[in-house]
Enzyme design. Sequence first.
Site, short mmCIF file in Angstrom:
data_model
loop_
_atom_site.label_atom_id
_atom_site.label_comp_id
_atom_site.label_asym_id
_atom_site.label_seq_id
_atom_site.Cartn_x
_atom_site.Cartn_y
_atom_site.Cartn_z
CG HIS A 84 75.40 -1.33 -4.78
ND1 HIS A 84 75.49 0.05 -4.74
CD2 HIS A 84 75.40 -1.73 -3.48
CE1 HIS A 84 75.54 0.46 -3.48
NE2 HIS A 84 75.49 -0.61 -2.69
CG ASP A 113 105.40 13.30 -8.08
OD1 ASP A 113 104.70 12.31 -7.80
OD2 ASP A 113 105.10 14.11 -8.97
CD1 TRP A 149 80.00 -8.23 -1.67
CD2 TRP A 149 82.14 -7.86 -2.21
NE1 TRP A 149 80.73 -8.26 -0.51
CE2 TRP A 149 82.06 -8.02 -0.82
CE3 TRP A 149 83.39 -7.61 -2.78
CZ2 TRP A 149 83.18 -7.97 0.02
CZ3 TRP A 149 84.50 -7.55 -1.93
CH2 TRP A 149 84.38 -7.74 -0.55
CB SER A 176 95.48 -0.89 -10.53
OG SER A 176 95.36 0.39 -9.96
CB SER A 177 95.44 -2.62 -5.52
OG SER A 177 94.15 -2.12 -5.67
CG HIS A 260 87.89 -9.14 8.24
ND1 HIS A 260 86.62 -8.92 8.66
CD2 HIS A 260 88.68 -8.34 8.99
CE1 HIS A 260 86.63 -8.05 9.65
NE2 HIS A 260 87.87 -7.67 9.87
CD GLU A 262 89.07 -4.41 -0.41
OE1 GLU A 262 90.24 -4.76 -0.66
OE2 GLU A 262 88.57 -3.35 -0.83
CE1 TYR A 264 89.14 -3.39 10.83
CE2 TYR A 264 89.29 -5.58 9.88
CZ TYR A 264 88.80 -4.73 10.84
OH TYR A 264 87.99 -5.21 11.82
CB SER A 275 93.94 10.92 13.15
OG SER A 275 93.37 9.72 13.60
CG HIS A 309 84.15 -12.57 11.15
ND1 HIS A 309 84.96 -11.66 11.80
CD2 HIS A 309 84.10 -12.14 9.88
CE1 HIS A 309 85.35 -10.73 10.94
NE2 HIS A 309 84.84 -11.00 9.78
CG HIS A 310 83.13 -12.79 6.45
ND1 HIS A 310 82.34 -11.68 6.21
CD2 HIS A 310 84.30 -12.32 6.92
CE1 HIS A 310 83.04 -10.59 6.50
NE2 HIS A 310 84.23 -10.94 6.95
CB THR A 335 88.19 -0.62 17.09
OG1 THR A 335 88.73 -1.59 16.19
CG2 THR A 335 87.32 0.35 16.30
CE LYS A 338 92.75 3.97 14.41
NZ LYS A 338 94.14 4.37 14.50
NE ARG A 457 73.92 -9.78 2.07
CZ ARG A 457 75.24 -9.75 2.17
NH1 ARG A 457 75.87 -10.58 3.00
NH2 ARG A 457 75.95 -8.89 1.48
CU CU1 Z 1 85.11 -9.80 8.25
#
Ligand code: CU1
Length: 533
Positions: A84, A113, A149, A176-177, A260, A262, A264, A275, A309-310, A335, A338, A457
């Site tokens: 998931h 293009d 994941w 690909s990315s 992390h 990722e 963003y 915006s 922080h993880h 943040t 914004k 979890r």
């Molecule tokens: Cu993070």
Amino acid sequence: MSAAAPAHDHGHGHHDDHAHAHPTGLKRWLFTTNHKDIGTLYLWFSLAMFFMGGTMALLIRAELFKPGLQFLNPEFFNSLTTVHGLVMVFGAIMPAWVGFANWLIPMQIGAADMAFPRMNNWSFYLVVPAAILLVASFFVPGGAAASGWTLYPPLIIQQGIAVDMTILAVHILGASSIMGSINIITTILNLRAPGMTLMKMPLFVWTWLITAYLLIAVMPVLAGAVTMLLTDRHFGTSFFNAAGGGDPTMFMHIFWFFGHPEVYIMILPAFGVVSAIIPAFARKPLFGYASMVYATASIAILSFIVWGHHMFTVGMPAAGNLFFMYATMLIAVPTGVKIFNWIATMWKGSMTFETPMLFSIGFLCLFTIGGFSGLVLAITPVDITLHNTYYVVAHFHYVLVSGALFSIFAGVYFWLPKWTGNMYNEKLGKLHFWLSVIGFNLAFFPQHFLGLAGMPRRIPDYALQFAEWNMWSSIGAFIFGFSQLLFLYNVIECIRSNRKSEQMPWEGADSLEWTHLPTPAPYHTFETAPVIK
Ligand code: CU1
């Protein structure tokens, strides 16, 4: 540029190299180099993966509806949480933003293009086998990876061939990315129309430019991490094996150095979409354009120095914990800039509340809740008690569902008239919004309570005291899940309908003054690669 010219030249005899400009059917979609076609492919692919990942989420919530094992065996449950997450991150959210990038960036900067149209095609067609590998890993002996994941060792080392399929999928997705990012950066830096300086670009272009740099920086890091997993599994290395002199926490450091940023990668394009939409429906120019650009760049830079922080619970030195705590909290500053700017844009505007605006305001309110719970989790001692609880699950779903996903909905409704030439059903759009907001909050807000009460979890069963809120959470998840069928129906009905629309029906949304869009971008269709000099 003769290849792009003749529009309908089928069946008039000589089929030389230049006469096949308009392939149709399967051939059109397989060989397309047109940024709009490729954008469409990405968006449909993303929608399919969204329903696939969503089905897994509903299986999870069905099992957790009440205590005791109902439908699923625990190993399969763990596989569901893993796939998931991977499917939603790599299959649904990221490809959706690449789809938006393909559709919008060339038109917003006045380019014909993308810079590398053939590589663009390849970027898309790499994502498909990767997704098949991920989903097919359910059907091999041992079942899909059951690690979550994040693919942490040592658990991941002992699992079956599904893990190798997942590793290959991650490598392909990374390639690909990276190709997509090179394409986007080159397009933005080289193919802007005359007069379109960087600080005149629409914010969606800016946010994707920064996102593309993030992708190029961190996808190779993820590739390195999973390659070390692969060699630990099959070639006798001990990168993450303590018995061989390695360290499993090193995987966490490397993974989250990717992980992390990722987050963003998934949320910065959302900032760009919102915006564009809020000024259009507030009928005011965006407040603080330049500060939006600098805030986005600051968030991106800070995202590289907060990964710890993880892993506050692994026993880093106190100085390390403190550094990661303060660095993480620092992200609240740009943040906040914004959020302030979006509110200031709406302030005293003549606002209307069509579906794109509703989803944007939903984003604004609910993403902010996700940001605040992120601040809570950034506090090291608090995180140590909340680590691996449902509070974390609630937090990142507020960021990724009401943050990234709601913005995708907002953007789809906003640009659907431009993409299809038809207007969608506004009543149905609003119904989709309200059912989504109610279902989403019912599903995820109680998970804060469950986490604070200590529910871990990634478990298929739980103690009785967690029963009540899990029931409500499951009911909310099913409301949210099934209301997405309204979205699917609305999109298909819009495409098939004959409610011809202006390309941009939103009053004033395409004026330079309001959204920093340039004078309408050239809107011709290139069926083959433009010549890049
Ligand atoms: Cu993070």
